[in-house]
Structure formats: structure tokens, C-alpha cells
Design a protein around this motif. Structure first.
Motif, PDB file in Angstrom:
ATOM      1  N   GLN A 172      62.251   3.147   1.038  1.00  0.00           N
ATOM      2  CA  GLN A 172      62.502   3.589   2.409  1.00  0.00           C
ATOM      3  C   GLN A 172      61.677   4.812   2.780  1.00  0.00           C
ATOM      4  OE1 GLN A 172      66.655   4.073   3.213  1.00  0.00           O
ATOM      5  NE2 GLN A 172      66.360   4.897   5.253  1.00  0.00           N
ATOM      6  N   ILE A 218      63.756  -2.525   0.244  1.00  0.00           N
ATOM      7  CA  ILE A 218      65.067  -2.262   0.839  1.00  0.00           C
ATOM      8  C   ILE A 218      65.995  -3.454   0.666  1.00  0.00           C
ATOM      9  CG2 ILE A 218      66.256  -1.809   3.014  1.00  0.00           C
ATOM     10  CD1 ILE A 218      63.809  -0.229   3.914  1.00  0.00           C
ATOM     11  N   LYS A 224      65.818   1.498  -3.230  1.00  0.00           N
ATOM     12  CA  LYS A 224      65.939   1.647  -1.780  1.00  0.00           C
ATOM     13  C   LYS A 224      65.361   2.982  -1.313  1.00  0.00           C
ATOM     14  CE  LYS A 224      69.298   1.569   2.003  1.00  0.00           C
ATOM     15  NZ  LYS A 224      70.726   1.408   2.372  1.00  0.00           N
ATOM     16  N   GLU A 233      69.367  -3.622  -1.693  1.00  0.00           N
ATOM     17  CA  GLU A 233      70.700  -3.947  -1.180  1.00  0.00           C
ATOM     18  C   GLU A 233      71.313  -5.122  -1.924  1.00  0.00           C
ATOM     19  OE1 GLU A 233      72.751  -2.592   0.973  1.00  0.00           O
ATOM     20  OE2 GLU A 233      71.417  -0.881   1.313  1.00  0.00           O
TER      21      GLU A 233
END
Length: 452
Positions: free
Chosen positions: A280, A170, A276, A174
Motif C-alpha cells: 500500500q 493488497i 499489505k 487481505e
């Protein structure tokens, strides 16, 4: 004869939960660095650089092939009686390999031959780092945790490893927005520095807390490498368990190298978005599955050796169900709830992994002569071979299906169906490999034959 050689002994109290968590931090650091190579770099090679999936899969398979040295490294830490230097050294080598792999990947767009040669060297370093550091960490855990706490300790450390993968996926996803080669190098360097620092702090004076929960003497010398391997191979339970680990980990790893390309090719996600999303939902599902299996396995299984078997079987079957659903997603595209599907797959993977690891930890201390390092090394080598073959089979199968079917969705569907069938086979093998009778027989045999 020394009294210590004549009777079972426990030399220290061993690790408490804080010590177990510290080893978990090492596992989290290993997982974070490996995520960079198997997720981000793999996706860049296939989607952005339009390379055949077999290229990154071959590199990942190579790093697993290098890990055939796990039994030897585990034996080295057994004989040296000090595992922390092996752990820290392994993480440093792993971080260096990850940085070189990142540079090599970025070079592939312009100078492929030189880039590929550098990548082969880099992935060899990754294999050495994971093998030496990971095997020594698990051996330290197995020898320093009381028998009744081993399954729970294994669950905690693997949950933390997956937590490290999820957090790094994650975070890296980002930080890679917007993506650029320069940003990728900066993120990889930062990740390497953080994981090394965490490992050094986590292992500081850790080995002083380790106990010795064995039926043999602490002062007894470790057997030579060939004798140690022969002892393990002559145990029927250990041999069956090795085969189960091999088959189940092939099923487990076939999806690893194609999930992010799947998200990019079928659902149109960017590098940061696919990293991500997979981190996730899939890795998050693994994390929750591990937590539930760890708590439920401890609460309902008690001290029965066969208590984790239903969790192993159910985890395999749930993983097969999740892969079958992904096959439907491959031909339906964006309307399909990709996140939920990835979560279901991850949940099954997590339940299976913790239950299998708990069984492994239960057998790790069964040897009268072989130490935990070489035993964990043997199973780690089986796992490494399976991971390398699984990733390669998945990627080569995808390449072949794409060429034959000329349709990305149909190609992914075929590969996911094969993976689902492999998990069903693993569930059948688990019934015998993780049974309590087999595990008890191994321990009884060892105790009866040690003076033969």
C-alpha cells in the motif's frame, strides 16, 4: 532494390492508447505473479520458517540469472516476427513457476532438501517466464509506438505493472487473513489463473495493430545473434546506458527482499499486515511517482533527448533520502511513521524508474540493423543481473550485519545506508548516461555506419 528498402517507412498507424494499455495489462500480470515470490514467499522463509535471508535471496538471484537469456529470447521473437506467442507462453511458464515455488516454500518446514530442489526448479521457470514474456512485450511496444510517444507509453505500461503489484499485494494480503498454508495455496492458484486469463484477453489480435516505426526496412532480415550484440556494444551511448542500468538497478533492488522482513522483525507486523503495508505505501508511492514523472516528463521535456535526465537524477536522490530515513526507522522502531517513510522511498523509486525506462525506450529503436527485441533483451539482461546481485547483496549484508552487530535494528540501518550510497552513485552516472548528446550521437553513428 525495392523502394521499401531505400527509404524510411511507417507501415501502419501503430498502437493507440488502448493498445498501449493492453500491453500494460501484460506487465501488470507479470508484476502480480512476481510479487508473490519476492514478497510473500520471501517473508515466510525468513520470519515464519526462521531461514537465513540468503536462501530466498539466492533463489531470487537464481531467477534473475536465468534471465541472462533475455537477448536470445528477444532475438527469437525478432526472427519469428510474432511476439504474442512468446508473451502468452512466458506468462504460462511464470504462473507454473509461481505455483511450484509456493508449494516448495511450504515444504521447507518439514523436508528442506527436497523443498529447496523444487524451489530451484520453480524459480528457474519464473526466470524463463519473466524473461521471455516481458522482453517480447517491451519489444512489441517499442516497435509499435511512434517515437514521440515512446516515453509516455513506457510510463503507462510501467505504471500499470506497479498498479498490478499494488493491487495484488493488497488483495493477497487481505485474502491471507487469517494465514494458513491451505489458504496460501488457494490464493496462489487463483492469482495464476487470473493473470493468464488477463494476458490472453489483452493480447488477442493485438499484434495486428502494431506499426513499424523504424529507419530500416520491415522486410530486412534480423541479423544473427552475435552480430546484433556486437552492434549494440560498439555504440558508446548504448554501452554507457547499460552500465547505468546495472548500477541503478542494484541500488533499486537491494531493498526488495528485506522490506517485508524489516516490517515483521522491527515493527512486529504479521504476514498479511506486512504484505499489505509494503504494497500500500511503498508500491503506492512508486505508482504515484511514476504518474507524476510520466506527466511531468512529457510536459516539460518535449522531444529533447536529454529532457528526462533531471527526473532520473532527482528520482535517484529521493530514493537515497528515503533509504536514509529507513535507517533511522530501524533503530527507532514502531513510533516511526513507517507508512510515510515507505511512501517517500517508493515515490523516489517511481520517478527514477519511469525516467530511466523512457530513456531506454528512446534508444530501443536507434539501431539500423538490430531489432527492438535484442536491444531490449540486452538492457533487460543487465537489469536482471543487477536485480539478482542487488537482492543477494542486501540479504547477505543483512545476515552478516545481524551476526556481527547482534542487533536487528542496527543491522538494517547498515544495509539501508549502503543502498542510499548506491543511489547517489547512480545519480552521478545518470548525468552522462542519459544525456541528449550521447543519445543523438548513437543514432547519428548508426546512420553513418550502416553501409560502411
Amino acid at each position: 532494390m525495392h523502394a521499401s528498402l531505400a527509404a524510411p517507412m511507417t507501415t501502419k498507424a501503430g498502437f493507440g492508447w488502448f493498445g498501449i494499455v493492453r500491453i500494460g495489462l501484460v506487465q501488470a500480470s507479470i508484476g502480480a505473479l512476481v510479487m508473490l515470490t519476492t514478497a510473500v514467499l520471501n517473508r515466510l522463509m525468513i520470519v515464519e520458517f526462521q531461514l537465513a535471508a540468503a536462501i530466498p535471496a539466492g533463489l531470487v538471484a537464481w531467477h534473475y540469472a536465468v534471465q541472462l537469456g533475455r537477448p536470445l529470447w528477444g532475438h527469437g521473437s525478432d526472427k519469428g516476427r510474432s511476439r504474442v506467442p512468446w508473451i502468452i507462453g512466458g506468462l504460462v511458464v511464470l504462473a507454473a513457476g509461481a505455483l511450484l515455488a509456493t508449494q516448495a516454500t511450504l515444504m521447507m518446514a518439514s523436508t528442506f532438501p527436497a523443498a529447496f530442489a523444487l524451489a530451484v526448479f520453480a524459480y528457474a521457470l519464473i526466470g524463463v517466464g519473466v524473461g521471455a514474456g516481458g522482453t517480447s512485450a517491451l519489444a512489441l511496444l517499442a516497435s509499435g509506438v511512434a517515437p514521440e510517444r515512446r516515453a509516455a507509453a513506457a510510463a503507462v505500461t510501467w505504471i500499470m505493472m506497479v498498479g498490478g503489484i499494488v493491487a495484488s499485494a493488497i488483495t493477497v494480503g487481505e485474502l491471507l487473513k487469517p494465514y494458513s498454508p491451505e489458504r496460501l495455496l488457494e490464493v496462489a492458484g487463483g492469482l495464476a489463473a487470473v493473470t493468464i486469463a488477463v494476458t490472453v484477453l489483452a493480447t488477442f489480435r493485438l499484434e495486428r495493430q502494431a506499426g513499424q516505426f523504424r529507419d530500416s526496412a520491415e522486410d530486412a532480415p534480423a541479423p544473427d545473434f552475435r552480430a546484433a550484440l556486437a552492434e549494440i556494444w560498439h555504440e558508446a551511448a548504448a554501452r554507457r546506458f547499460t552500465i547505468f542500468i546495472f548500477v541503478s538497478m542494484i541500488a533499486f533492488s537491494m531493498q526488495d527482499l528485506i522490506l517485508e522482513p524489516f516490517a515483521g522483525l522491527i515493527f512486529g507486523l504479521s504476514p498479511g499486515e506486512s504484505t499489505k503495508t509494503v504494497g500500500q505505501f511503498h508500491q503506492g508511492g512508486i505508482l504515484i511517482g511514476m504518474i507524476i514523472a510520466g506527466i511531468g516528463g512529457s510536459a516539460f521535456s518535449g522531444k529533447r533527448a536529454e529532457g528526462l535526465r533531471p527526473w532520473v537524477v532527482c528520482g535517484c536522490l529521493a530514493s537515497g533520502l528515503g533509504l536514509g530515513a529507513l535507517g533511522l526507522a530501524a533503530v527507532n522502531g514502531p513510533p516511526w511513521p513507517l507508512g510515510i517513510n515507505l511512501f517517500v522511498l517508493g515515490f523516489g523509486n517511481g520517478v527514477f524508474a519511469v525516467a530511466a525506462i523512457g530513456s531506454m525506450m528512446g534508444l530501443a529503436g536507434a539501431g539500423e540493423n538490430t531489432r527492438e527485441g535484442v536491444r531490449m533483451g540486452v538492457w533487460g539482461a543487465s537489469q536482471a543481473i543487477a536485480f539478482g546481485l542487488g537482492g543477494l547483496i542486501g540479504a547477505l549484508g543483512l545476515d552478516a550485519a545481524r551476526r556481527t552487530l547482534e542487533n536487528d535494528g542496527a543491522a538494517f540501518q547498515v544495509v539501508f545506508a549502503v543502498e542510499a550510497a548506491a543511489f547517489v552513485l547512480a545519480a552521478l552516472l545518470a548525468v552522462k548516461a542519459t544525456g541528449g548528446a550521447a543519445m543523438r550521437a548513437a543514432m547519428i553513428k548508426q546512420k553513418r555506419e550502416v553501409f560502411a
